[in-house]
Design a protein around this motif. Structure first.
Motif, PDB file in Angstrom:
ATOM      1  N   LEU A 130      14.572  15.860   4.142  1.00  0.00           N
ATOM      2  CA  LEU A 130      13.501  15.123   4.826  1.00  0.00           C
ATOM      3  C   LEU A 130      12.132  15.663   4.424  1.00  0.00           C
ATOM      4  O   LEU A 130      11.199  14.889   4.199  1.00  0.00           O
ATOM      5  CB  LEU A 130      13.690  15.170   6.343  1.00  0.00           C
ATOM      6  CG  LEU A 130      14.878  14.359   6.883  1.00  0.00           C
ATOM      7  CD1 LEU A 130      15.058  14.606   8.375  1.00  0.00           C
ATOM      8  CD2 LEU A 130      14.714  12.877   6.585  1.00  0.00           C
ATOM      9  N   LEU A 135      11.113  14.323   1.116  1.00  0.00           N
ATOM     10  CA  LEU A 135      10.771  12.895   1.145  1.00  0.00           C
ATOM     11  C   LEU A 135       9.371  12.632   1.693  1.00  0.00           C
ATOM     12  O   LEU A 135       8.785  11.584   1.426  1.00  0.00           O
ATOM     13  CB  LEU A 135      11.774  12.129   2.017  1.00  0.00           C
ATOM     14  CG  LEU A 135      13.188  11.982   1.476  1.00  0.00           C
ATOM     15  CD1 LEU A 135      14.100  11.403   2.550  1.00  0.00           C
ATOM     16  CD2 LEU A 135      13.201  11.110   0.235  1.00  0.00           C
ATOM     17  N   ILE A 175       3.012   8.649   3.410  1.00  0.00           N
ATOM     18  CA  ILE A 175       3.857   8.384   4.579  1.00  0.00           C
ATOM     19  C   ILE A 175       3.272   9.078   5.806  1.00  0.00           C
ATOM     20  O   ILE A 175       3.101   8.470   6.862  1.00  0.00           O
ATOM     21  CB  ILE A 175       5.307   8.862   4.333  1.00  0.00           C
ATOM     22  CG1 ILE A 175       5.963   8.037   3.233  1.00  0.00           C
ATOM     23  CG2 ILE A 175       6.128   8.769   5.620  1.00  0.00           C
ATOM     24  CD1 ILE A 175       7.314   8.552   2.796  1.00  0.00           C
ATOM     25  N   THR A 209      18.903  10.478  11.409  1.00  0.00           N
ATOM     26  CA  THR A 209      18.578  10.510   9.995  1.00  0.00           C
ATOM     27  C   THR A 209      19.127   9.221   9.397  1.00  0.00           C
ATOM     28  O   THR A 209      20.245   8.807   9.708  1.00  0.00           O
ATOM     29  CB  THR A 209      19.225  11.735   9.320  1.00  0.00           C
ATOM     30  OG1 THR A 209      18.689  12.917   9.919  1.00  0.00           O
ATOM     31  CG2 THR A 209      18.955  11.763   7.831  1.00  0.00           C
ATOM     32  N   GLY A 214      15.329   8.754   5.209  1.00  0.00           N
ATOM     33  CA  GLY A 214      14.281   8.570   6.206  1.00  0.00           C
ATOM     34  C   GLY A 214      14.735   8.994   7.590  1.00  0.00           C
ATOM     35  O   GLY A 214      15.761   9.646   7.755  1.00  0.00           O
ATOM     36  N   TRP A 215      13.960   8.579   8.578  1.00  0.00           N
ATOM     37  CA  TRP A 215      14.116   9.044   9.953  1.00  0.00           C
ATOM     38  C   TRP A 215      13.923   7.877  10.910  1.00  0.00           C
ATOM     39  O   TRP A 215      13.138   6.964  10.640  1.00  0.00           O
ATOM     40  CB  TRP A 215      13.054  10.103  10.212  1.00  0.00           C
ATOM     41  CG  TRP A 215      12.924  10.574  11.619  1.00  0.00           C
ATOM     42  CD1 TRP A 215      12.073  10.092  12.580  1.00  0.00           C
ATOM     43  CD2 TRP A 215      13.637  11.640  12.234  1.00  0.00           C
ATOM     44  NE1 TRP A 215      12.221  10.799  13.742  1.00  0.00           N
ATOM     45  CE2 TRP A 215      13.180  11.766  13.558  1.00  0.00           C
ATOM     46  CE3 TRP A 215      14.621  12.513  11.787  1.00  0.00           C
ATOM     47  CZ2 TRP A 215      13.666  12.717  14.443  1.00  0.00           C
ATOM     48  CZ3 TRP A 215      15.100  13.466  12.666  1.00  0.00           C
ATOM     49  CH2 TRP A 215      14.631  13.570  13.973  1.00  0.00           C
ATOM     50  N   TYR A 231      10.013   5.222  13.127  1.00  0.00           N
ATOM     51  CA  TYR A 231      10.832   5.372  11.925  1.00  0.00           C
ATOM     52  C   TYR A 231       9.932   5.596  10.723  1.00  0.00           C
ATOM     53  O   TYR A 231       8.742   5.292  10.755  1.00  0.00           O
ATOM     54  CB  TYR A 231      11.696   4.107  11.679  1.00  0.00           C
ATOM     55  CG  TYR A 231      10.865   2.859  11.700  1.00  0.00           C
ATOM     56  CD1 TYR A 231      10.212   2.417  10.564  1.00  0.00           C
ATOM     57  CD2 TYR A 231      10.674   2.159  12.886  1.00  0.00           C
ATOM     58  CE1 TYR A 231       9.406   1.295  10.603  1.00  0.00           C
ATOM     59  CE2 TYR A 231       9.864   1.039  12.935  1.00  0.00           C
ATOM     60  CZ  TYR A 231       9.228   0.620  11.787  1.00  0.00           C
ATOM     61  OH  TYR A 231       8.418  -0.478  11.826  1.00  0.00           O
ATOM     62  N   TRP A 232      10.504   6.135   9.678  1.00  0.00           N
ATOM     63  CA  TRP A 232       9.843   6.186   8.376  1.00  0.00           C
ATOM     64  C   TRP A 232      10.915   6.213   7.288  1.00  0.00           C
ATOM     65  O   TRP A 232      12.020   6.683   7.507  1.00  0.00           O
ATOM     66  CB  TRP A 232       8.857   7.342   8.251  1.00  0.00           C
ATOM     67  CG  TRP A 232       9.380   8.732   8.420  1.00  0.00           C
ATOM     68  CD1 TRP A 232       9.396   9.470   9.580  1.00  0.00           C
ATOM     69  CD2 TRP A 232       9.947   9.581   7.410  1.00  0.00           C
ATOM     70  NE1 TRP A 232       9.939  10.708   9.345  1.00  0.00           N
ATOM     71  CE2 TRP A 232      10.281  10.808   8.020  1.00  0.00           C
ATOM     72  CE3 TRP A 232      10.190   9.419   6.050  1.00  0.00           C
ATOM     73  CZ2 TRP A 232      10.859  11.859   7.315  1.00  0.00           C
ATOM     74  CZ3 TRP A 232      10.766  10.470   5.337  1.00  0.00           C
ATOM     75  CH2 TRP A 232      11.089  11.678   5.981  1.00  0.00           C
ATOM     76  N   ILE A 233      10.540   5.673   6.146  1.00  0.00           N
ATOM     77  CA  ILE A 233      11.435   5.579   4.984  1.00  0.00           C
ATOM     78  C   ILE A 233      10.735   6.271   3.808  1.00  0.00           C
ATOM     79  O   ILE A 233       9.550   6.041   3.570  1.00  0.00           O
ATOM     80  CB  ILE A 233      11.694   4.102   4.598  1.00  0.00           C
ATOM     81  CG1 ILE A 233      12.178   3.283   5.797  1.00  0.00           C
ATOM     82  CG2 ILE A 233      12.629   3.989   3.400  1.00  0.00           C
ATOM     83  CD1 ILE A 233      13.614   3.377   6.129  1.00  0.00           C
ATOM     84  N   GLY A 234      11.475   7.109   3.081  1.00  0.00           N
ATOM     85  CA  GLY A 234      10.916   7.770   1.906  1.00  0.00           C
ATOM     86  C   GLY A 234      10.399   6.755   0.892  1.00  0.00           C
ATOM     87  O   GLY A 234      10.960   5.667   0.751  1.00  0.00           O
ATOM     88  N   GLN A 278      11.385   2.557  -0.272  1.00  0.00           N
ATOM     89  CA  GLN A 278      10.597   1.492   0.356  1.00  0.00           C
ATOM     90  C   GLN A 278      10.643   0.209  -0.468  1.00  0.00           C
ATOM     91  O   GLN A 278      11.075   0.205  -1.609  1.00  0.00           O
ATOM     92  CB  GLN A 278       9.149   1.959   0.554  1.00  0.00           C
ATOM     93  CG  GLN A 278       9.029   3.074   1.565  1.00  0.00           C
ATOM     94  CD  GLN A 278       7.608   3.579   1.741  1.00  0.00           C
ATOM     95  OE1 GLN A 278       6.665   3.101   1.115  1.00  0.00           O
ATOM     96  NE2 GLN A 278       7.445   4.564   2.598  1.00  0.00           N
ATOM     97  N   ALA A 323      13.371  -1.036   6.257  1.00  0.00           N
ATOM     98  CA  ALA A 323      12.721  -0.810   7.554  1.00  0.00           C
ATOM     99  C   ALA A 323      13.053  -1.939   8.523  1.00  0.00           C
ATOM    100  O   ALA A 323      13.432  -1.689   9.674  1.00  0.00           O
ATOM    101  CB  ALA A 323      11.214  -0.656   7.382  1.00  0.00           C
TER     102      ALA A 323
END
Length: 180
Positions: free
Chosen positions: A28, A31, A36, A72, A83-84, A101-104, A108, A113
């Motif tokens: 994480l 990433l 981000i 995760t 991502g998370w 949330y977030w995506i590496g 993307q 997402a």
């Protein structure tokens, strides 16, 4: 409040949102980029494995008390973090869950997402007894606002939010979706 009790919480067509683990910290951290982090209140840049471990530990401890579902994100094809995601009961109501949330960056622009946020909302309503899911995004984050609208959420209000990652308050627009 619901407690996180299993390893695999929920899945979308291509992703799994599983219980986060301390051994996810290094990946994480790798990433996390400045692009981000600038949209996230609690994920700083640069992010070390030690800071990521602290974030994960805090979320796992909160999950044990109930009302927090930290996950995760991994692709279904493997167990590598991309991502998370977190669903957390708000301080004002155990029936309102905040989605974040977030995506590496390398993952993307694939529709991930929207895909996983849709499933997270279903999970909140069906497994966490949520009556409402809320989400916030900085006022300038047009991509997040477009995604929240696509999820069927409606704007509710704007307020200042403490962004610990940058040690300042930032204007955020909040959205909600009530259980049908």
């Amino acid at each position: 409040m619901a407690k996180l009790t299993n390893t695999h919480g929920f899945a979308s067509q291509r992703l799994i949102a599983r219980r986060c683990r301390l051994d996810d910290a290094e990946t994480l951290a790798s990433l996390m980029t400045e692009d981000i982090s600038r949209w996230l209140a609690g994920w700083p840049f640069p992010l070390t494995a030690s800071k990521a471990t602290k974030i994960i530990k805090e979320n796992l401890e909160s999950a044990e008390r109930g009302g927090n579902y930290p996950a995760t994100l991994t692709e279904q094809a493997n167990d590598l973090p991309i991502g998370w995601l977190r669903l957390a009961a708000t301080e004002t109501s155990s029936r309102d869950y905040e989605l974040s949330y977030w995506i590496g960056e390398a993952y993307q622009r694939r529709g991930y997402a929207f895909e996983i946020a849709s499933e997270a909302i279903n999970f909140a309503f069906n497994n966490l007894a949520a009556e409402r899911v809320i989400a916030g995004a900085q006022t300038e984050n047009s991509a997040s606002h477009a995604l929240l609208a696509k999820l069927g959420m409606t704007r509710t209000h704007e307020t200042l939010v403490w962004a610990a990652a940058r040690e300042r308050y930032e204007a955020c627009q909040f959205w909600k979706l009530d259980k049908a």
